[in-house]
Structure formats: structure tokens, C-alpha cells
Design a protein around this motif. Sequence first.
Motif, PDB file in Angstrom:
ATOM      1  N   PHE A 120      41.284  52.391  29.249  1.00 44.43           N
ATOM      2  CA  PHE A 120      40.116  51.685  29.417  1.00 44.43           C
ATOM      3  C   PHE A 120      39.575  50.984  27.827  1.00 44.43           C
ATOM      4  O   PHE A 120      40.014  51.466  27.165  1.00 44.43           O
ATOM      5  CB  PHE A 120      38.932  52.377  29.940  1.00 44.43           C
ATOM      6  CG  PHE A 120      39.070  52.662  31.346  1.00 44.43           C
ATOM      7  CD1 PHE A 120      38.282  51.993  32.375  1.00 44.43           C
ATOM      8  CD2 PHE A 120      40.034  53.614  31.704  1.00 44.43           C
ATOM      9  CE1 PHE A 120      38.469  52.349  33.771  1.00 44.43           C
ATOM     10  CE2 PHE A 120      40.256  54.160  33.253  1.00 44.43           C
ATOM     11  CZ  PHE A 120      39.362  53.344  34.192  1.00 44.43           C
ATOM     12  N   LEU A 121      38.748  49.971  27.883  1.00 37.64           N
ATOM     13  CA  LEU A 121      38.440  49.369  26.524  1.00 37.64           C
ATOM     14  C   LEU A 121      36.850  49.115  26.473  1.00 37.64           C
ATOM     15  O   LEU A 121      36.089  48.985  27.280  1.00 37.64           O
ATOM     16  CB  LEU A 121      39.121  48.093  26.710  1.00 37.64           C
ATOM     17  CG  LEU A 121      40.437  47.793  26.929  1.00 37.64           C
ATOM     18  CD1 LEU A 121      40.958  46.294  27.331  1.00 37.64           C
ATOM     19  CD2 LEU A 121      41.426  48.368  25.815  1.00 37.64           C
ATOM     20  N   ASP A 122      36.572  49.476  25.162  1.00 35.26           N
ATOM     21  CA  ASP A 122      35.108  49.412  24.857  1.00 35.26           C
ATOM     22  C   ASP A 122      35.037  48.916  23.496  1.00 35.26           C
ATOM     23  O   ASP A 122      34.584  49.393  22.521  1.00 35.26           O
ATOM     24  CB  ASP A 122      34.465  50.702  24.890  1.00 35.26           C
ATOM     25  CG  ASP A 122      32.806  50.533  24.670  1.00 35.26           C
ATOM     26  OD1 ASP A 122      32.438  49.801  25.025  1.00 35.26           O
ATOM     27  OD2 ASP A 122      32.385  51.869  24.005  1.00 35.26           O
ATOM     28  N   PRO A 123      35.531  47.708  23.255  1.00 30.23           N
ATOM     29  CA  PRO A 123      35.689  47.245  21.656  1.00 30.23           C
ATOM     30  C   PRO A 123      34.185  46.841  21.389  1.00 30.23           C
ATOM     31  O   PRO A 123      34.195  46.951  20.132  1.00 30.23           O
ATOM     32  CB  PRO A 123      36.533  45.938  21.820  1.00 30.23           C
ATOM     33  CG  PRO A 123      36.103  45.326  23.280  1.00 30.23           C
ATOM     34  CD  PRO A 123      36.219  46.633  23.959  1.00 30.23           C
ATOM     35  N   ASP A 124      33.239  46.789  21.918  1.00 27.17           N
ATOM     36  CA  ASP A 124      31.861  46.128  21.472  1.00 27.17           C
ATOM     37  C   ASP A 124      30.702  47.432  21.355  1.00 27.17           C
ATOM     38  O   ASP A 124      29.696  47.253  21.272  1.00 27.17           O
ATOM     39  CB  ASP A 124      31.345  45.160  22.446  1.00 27.17           C
ATOM     40  CG  ASP A 124      32.373  43.945  22.407  1.00 27.17           C
ATOM     41  OD1 ASP A 124      32.864  43.411  21.117  1.00 27.17           O
ATOM     42  OD2 ASP A 124      32.767  43.368  23.510  1.00 27.17           O
ATOM     43  N   GLY A 125      31.227  48.577  22.052  1.00 31.37           N
ATOM     44  CA  GLY A 125      30.514  49.706  21.852  1.00 31.37           C
ATOM     45  C   GLY A 125      29.545  49.830  22.754  1.00 31.37           C
ATOM     46  O   GLY A 125      28.116  50.218  22.346  1.00 31.37           O
ATOM     47  N   LEU A 126      29.664  49.348  23.911  1.00 29.01           N
ATOM     48  CA  LEU A 126      28.819  49.139  25.367  1.00 29.01           C
ATOM     49  C   LEU A 126      28.791  50.568  25.722  1.00 29.01           C
ATOM     50  O   LEU A 126      27.563  50.651  26.548  1.00 29.01           O
ATOM     51  CB  LEU A 126      29.120  48.108  25.999  1.00 29.01           C
ATOM     52  CG  LEU A 126      29.280  46.657  25.475  1.00 29.01           C
ATOM     53  CD1 LEU A 126      29.683  45.695  26.474  1.00 29.01           C
ATOM     54  CD2 LEU A 126      27.831  46.386  25.038  1.00 29.01           C
ATOM     55  N   ILE A 127      29.893  51.290  25.702  1.00 34.45           N
ATOM     56  CA  ILE A 127      29.732  52.667  26.336  1.00 34.45           C
ATOM     57  C   ILE A 127      29.493  53.884  25.518  1.00 34.45           C
ATOM     58  O   ILE A 127      28.645  54.817  25.644  1.00 34.45           O
ATOM     59  CB  ILE A 127      31.073  52.904  27.126  1.00 34.45           C
ATOM     60  CG1 ILE A 127      31.354  51.860  28.078  1.00 34.45           C
ATOM     61  CG2 ILE A 127      31.303  54.214  27.705  1.00 34.45           C
ATOM     62  CD1 ILE A 127      32.876  51.974  28.652  1.00 34.45           C
ATOM     63  N   ALA A 128      30.089  53.552  24.262  1.00 32.27           N
ATOM     64  CA  ALA A 128      30.082  54.763  23.167  1.00 32.27           C
ATOM     65  C   ALA A 128      29.382  54.195  22.028  1.00 32.27           C
ATOM     66  O   ALA A 128      29.764  52.995  21.673  1.00 32.27           O
ATOM     67  CB  ALA A 128      31.266  55.433  23.070  1.00 32.27           C
ATOM     68  N   VAL A 129      28.587  55.036  21.316  1.00 33.89           N
ATOM     69  CA  VAL A 129      28.103  54.489  19.991  1.00 33.89           C
ATOM     70  C   VAL A 129      28.387  55.697  18.973  1.00 33.89           C
ATOM     71  O   VAL A 129      28.747  56.812  19.161  1.00 33.89           O
ATOM     72  CB  VAL A 129      26.395  54.502  20.068  1.00 33.89           C
ATOM     73  CG1 VAL A 129      26.119  53.327  21.257  1.00 33.89           C
ATOM     74  CG2 VAL A 129      25.788  55.862  20.411  1.00 33.89           C
TER      75      VAL A 129
END
Length: 200
Positions: free
Chosen positions: A139-148
Motif C-alpha cells: 500500500f502507499l502513503d506518500p503524502d502522510g495521510l495515514i501515518a504521521v
Amino acid sequence: MTAAPDQPSRRAVTIGLVGAAISSSVGAQSNNDRTWPQLRTPTSQFIELRPLAEAPALDLRRIDGKTIELKALRGKVVLLCFWATWCPPCRRELPTLERLGRLIDPRDLEIVAISIDKGGNDSVAAFSRNIGVLRLLPFLDPDGLIAVRAGQTSSSPFVLHGMPISYVVDRLGRVAGYIVGEVDWTSGDALALMRFYIDR
């Protein structure tokens, strides 16, 4: 050497690991009556979160373009593992996640391996192929929408205290705990932890 813009600095990762170690020590002292299995690595241990908080409504974007709502996975245990191509321990951990998927029934456990890389689908797909991870779709979260990153203000319960970092979401959709650092997810302790949450 300056850290790449899509990754925490080495100092931040080190601080996160030290913080996790301190937290684990305090947690171990105050919870000697725990009945759940202890998952430990040389640098960290699984931290049980209390009180249990419901995971927020999140859309999880898979590398093949499919989007899955986190709440749609309720009824299963969800193992969310955050990783990056620049992280050497992630290179060693990802193959064990793929093997874990063959050891536990997918009706009981959903493995969500989320890359925080900004390089896009192609770089993540190439990395996965290079390390022999072929069945586990990232899965992808390049913009930090899921994890910070640690220290950022956000309503997300998924904080990057270090890399890799893995969170367990129980069958009721609650964030049960996390562990920082590389884990062999096919080890006896890791399997016992997964089965504990599956059987609860």
C-alpha cells in the motif's frame, strides 16, 4: 549528510527507538499481570495501548490502484506495517510479512504493508520485486495521510516513532498496540501475538 525529504532524519529515528525502549520498560513494569504474549526484539517490544481507541475511517490505497477502507476490514485482525525503500531493516522484514500471509488464514488476518516513499508505484514495485516480495501487494502513503511523523499534530493514531513500525488493529477496529523496528513475523512470539488477537 542530509536526510531525503521523504524520510525522518536518522536522529529522529534514533530518538524514536530510544523512546520506544523507554516506553516498553515502563510498560513492562506496570503490567506484570498481562496474559497476552510478549513480542520482543533486541531493540524493542510490543507496546499494548490503553485505553483502546477506535481506528479512524481511512482509505488505504494499494499499489494496484485498489482502495480499501480500513473500517471494511473489521472482523479481521489488521497488521499495519509502515516501511520505506531507504530503510535496511524494512528490506529484511518485508519477506517475513509475505510468509506470515501464508501461515495465517486471510479470513482472520489482513496484512497492510504501507510504503511511505514519495517515489511512486514504480519504485516501490521494483523494490518489492528486488527483495523477492511478489505476493504481498504494498500500500502507499506518500503524502502522510495515514501515518504521521513523531511530533506532528494529527488525529491519526499511527505515528512513525521509527522505521519500520507495525500496528495491530483488533477485530473490533481498535488500535491495540505497536512495535518499532524489524520483526521476524514468522517467529514463534510473533505468531503467538497474532493468534492471541485473532482468538480474542
